[in-house]
Design a protein around this motif. Structure first.
Motif, PDB file in Angstrom:
ATOM      1  N   TYR A  85       9.081  51.373  15.126  1.00 27.67           N
ATOM      2  CA  TYR A  85       9.517  50.360  16.161  1.00 27.67           C
ATOM      3  C   TYR A  85       8.568  49.470  16.455  1.00 27.67           C
ATOM      4  O   TYR A  85       8.343  48.907  17.587  1.00 27.67           O
ATOM      5  CB  TYR A  85       9.962  51.029  17.423  1.00 27.67           C
ATOM      6  CG  TYR A  85      11.304  51.856  17.384  1.00 27.67           C
ATOM      7  CD1 TYR A  85      12.350  51.344  17.060  1.00 27.67           C
ATOM      8  CD2 TYR A  85      11.023  53.301  17.685  1.00 27.67           C
ATOM      9  CE1 TYR A  85      13.500  52.148  17.084  1.00 27.67           C
ATOM     10  CE2 TYR A  85      12.249  54.099  17.519  1.00 27.67           C
ATOM     11  CZ  TYR A  85      13.374  53.509  17.168  1.00 27.67           C
ATOM     12  OH  TYR A  85      14.606  54.177  17.093  1.00 27.67           O
ATOM     13  N   GLY A  86       7.745  48.798  15.367  1.00 32.06           N
ATOM     14  CA  GLY A  86       6.757  47.806  15.309  1.00 32.06           C
ATOM     15  C   GLY A  86       5.712  48.299  16.030  1.00 32.06           C
ATOM     16  O   GLY A  86       4.486  47.275  16.218  1.00 32.06           O
ATOM     17  N   LEU A  87       5.163  49.522  16.338  1.00 26.58           N
ATOM     18  CA  LEU A  87       3.911  49.960  16.801  1.00 26.58           C
ATOM     19  C   LEU A  87       3.277  51.050  15.745  1.00 26.58           C
ATOM     20  O   LEU A  87       4.098  51.874  15.189  1.00 26.58           O
ATOM     21  CB  LEU A  87       4.150  50.654  18.020  1.00 26.58           C
ATOM     22  CG  LEU A  87       4.910  49.767  19.135  1.00 26.58           C
ATOM     23  CD1 LEU A  87       5.042  50.576  20.508  1.00 26.58           C
ATOM     24  CD2 LEU A  87       3.901  48.785  19.620  1.00 26.58           C
ATOM     25  N   PRO A  88       2.077  51.057  15.659  1.00 24.24           N
ATOM     26  CA  PRO A  88       1.361  52.110  14.914  1.00 24.24           C
ATOM     27  C   PRO A  88       1.704  53.563  15.599  1.00 24.24           C
ATOM     28  O   PRO A  88       2.221  53.631  16.616  1.00 24.24           O
ATOM     29  CB  PRO A  88      -0.069  52.037  15.017  1.00 24.24           C
ATOM     30  CG  PRO A  88      -0.214  50.382  15.528  1.00 24.24           C
ATOM     31  CD  PRO A  88       1.091  50.080  16.361  1.00 24.24           C
ATOM     32  N   VAL A  89       1.410  54.486  14.905  1.00 22.11           N
ATOM     33  CA  VAL A  89       1.822  55.844  15.570  1.00 22.11           C
ATOM     34  C   VAL A  89       1.011  56.406  16.657  1.00 22.11           C
ATOM     35  O   VAL A  89       1.708  56.649  17.533  1.00 22.11           O
ATOM     36  CB  VAL A  89       1.206  57.020  14.217  1.00 22.11           C
ATOM     37  CG1 VAL A  89       1.481  58.109  14.821  1.00 22.11           C
ATOM     38  CG2 VAL A  89       2.319  56.623  12.889  1.00 22.11           C
ATOM     39  N   GLY A  90      -0.235  55.791  16.688  1.00 19.44           N
ATOM     40  CA  GLY A  90      -0.814  56.085  18.131  1.00 19.44           C
ATOM     41  C   GLY A  90      -0.306  55.571  19.279  1.00 19.44           C
ATOM     42  O   GLY A  90       0.050  55.934  20.557  1.00 19.44           O
TER      43      GLY A  90
END
Length: 93
Positions: free
Chosen positions: A17-22
């Motif tokens: 969703y446009g965010l890195p996993v962290g």
């Protein structure tokens, strides 16, 4: 007919969703906790505040991801570490 593009950046960082996993994990924790708050204290004000909180957090994390220069720590550690004593005595005179 719909065309699908081949994903060639398999070694790049994963984006959900446009965010890195962290950052996505932080967002998911916020959503789960807000759902728990909504379930145990049901009210229209609580629902609206939880939705606004999650939208604001998503916008903040997206902007933080684009400007990730805040995480770069350059110049924190010294370039050289030495056990030499620092004195005002000058032995070369």
């Amino acid at each position: 007919m719909k065309r699908y593009e081949i994903y060639r950046h398999i070694r790049g960082k994963a984006i959900i969703y446009g965010l890195p996993v962290g950052l996505f994990a932080i967002m998911l924790l916020s959503v789960i906790s807000s759902l728990l708050v909504i379930i145990f204290s049901f009210g229209i004000g609580v629902i609206l505040s939880a939705v606004l909180w999650n939208l604001g957090l998503y916008a903040f994390l997206g902007r933080f991801n684009r400007n990730s220069q805040l995480l770069i720590y350059q110049g924190v550690f010294p370039k050289m570490i030495s056990n030499k004593k620092i004195t005002d005595l000058n032995y070369e005179d």
